[in-house]
Design an enzyme around this catalytic site. Structure first.
Site, PDB file in Angstrom:
ATOM      1  N   TYR A  72       0.846  -1.185   0.000  1.00 39.92           N
ATOM      2  CA  TYR A  72       0.000   0.000   0.000  1.00 39.92           C
ATOM      3  C   TYR A  72       0.883   1.237   0.000  1.00 39.92           C
ATOM      4  O   TYR A  72       1.900   1.286   0.699  1.00 39.92           O
ATOM      5  CB  TYR A  72      -0.898   0.019   1.241  1.00 39.92           C
ATOM      6  CG  TYR A  72      -1.617   1.329   1.467  1.00 39.92           C
ATOM      7  CD1 TYR A  72      -2.680   1.716   0.658  1.00 39.92           C
ATOM      8  CD2 TYR A  72      -1.209   2.207   2.476  1.00 39.92           C
ATOM      9  CE1 TYR A  72      -3.332   2.927   0.853  1.00 39.92           C
ATOM     10  CE2 TYR A  72      -1.856   3.422   2.678  1.00 39.92           C
ATOM     11  CZ  TYR A  72      -2.913   3.772   1.858  1.00 39.92           C
ATOM     12  OH  TYR A  72      -3.550   4.983   2.045  1.00 39.92           O
ATOM     13  N   CYS A 171       3.062  -7.476   1.485  1.00 42.66           N
ATOM     14  CA  CYS A 171       4.186  -8.163   0.811  1.00 42.66           C
ATOM     15  C   CYS A 171       3.973  -9.675   0.750  1.00 42.66           C
ATOM     16  O   CYS A 171       4.934 -10.442   0.603  1.00 42.66           O
ATOM     17  CB  CYS A 171       5.508  -7.825   1.493  1.00 42.66           C
ATOM     18  SG  CYS A 171       5.840  -6.048   1.519  1.00 42.66           S
TER      19      CYS A 171
END
Length: 215
Positions: A72, A171
């Site tokens: 993000y 991730c």
């Protein structure tokens, strides 16, 4: 050269500008670091798996050409896009990843966060979080190398709304906690942090590798 982009910056135009810069550069083009604060966006790397998007809500999603899974970007996070000639610097990919991590770790230390660290097999920068040896992520890496030229870079969380990270597996790691510098007790101006990070990135670049003219 350090260049600030207009804030907040939409992700896709910046990405396309990086690609154009990289395609047009040559062996004499100076390296640059572009600093920006993005408008809210989720980005997936080339191998990004949609199942790591848990609840994106109204936040836009962009499929990017960087490595890695989903992350993000948003206000309160400084992104340093390092447009580096790795061949000129004599850097291999592993060296370059370490350079990015070292720059983020050094920047955090400059502002009083002295316990930032790496995690084996998980690129990025982490800080201790809670009990039991747990860690939280404070900086994420994403890189692309084309013809020896690198673009994308490192995103460092300064002072941001962290709730959008709850809408993803950051991730690609389920349950990974994400924090920012403010959470760690270091409230700093984003511009100040960004410029320190960029300076560390540029000064960490090795001098150009010089070939023996006789060879």
């Amino acid at each position: 050269m350090i260049k600030w982009l207009t804030r907040p910056a939409e992700y896709e135009p910046v990405w396309q500008d990086m690609r154009a810069f990289t395609a047009a550069r040559n062996a004499g083009t100076p390296d640059e670091v572009w600093l920006c604060e993005h408008a809210p966006v989720y980005t997936l790397g080339q191998a990004g798996k949609p199942e790591h998007l848990l609840n994106p809500g109204a936040i836009p999603i962009v499929m990017s050409d960087r490595g890695g899974q989903v992350t993000y970007h948003g206000p309160g996070q400084v992104v340093a896009y390092s447009l580096f000639d790795l061949r000129r610097a004599g850097l291999f990919v592993r060296d370059y990843v370490r350079l990015l991590e070292d720059a983020a770790i050094g920047t955090l230390s400059d502002f009083g966060i002295t316990d930032a660290c790496r995690q084996p097999g998980a690129p990025g920068v982490y800080v201790p979080y809670g009990a039991g040896g747990h860690v939280a992520k404070i900086a994420a890496l994403g890189i692309k190398i084309r013809n020896g030229y690198a673009y994308h870079g490192v995103a460092l969380n300064v002072n941001m709304d962290l709730s959008p990270f709850l809408g993803i597996n950051p991730c690609g790691y389920e349950g990974l906690v994400t924090v920012d510098m403010a959470t760690c007790g270091a409230r700093q101006d984003l511009k100040t942090v960004g410029e320190r990070l960029a300076e560390r990135l540029l000064t960490a670049l090795p001098p150009p590798v010089r070939k023996d003219a006789a060879g």
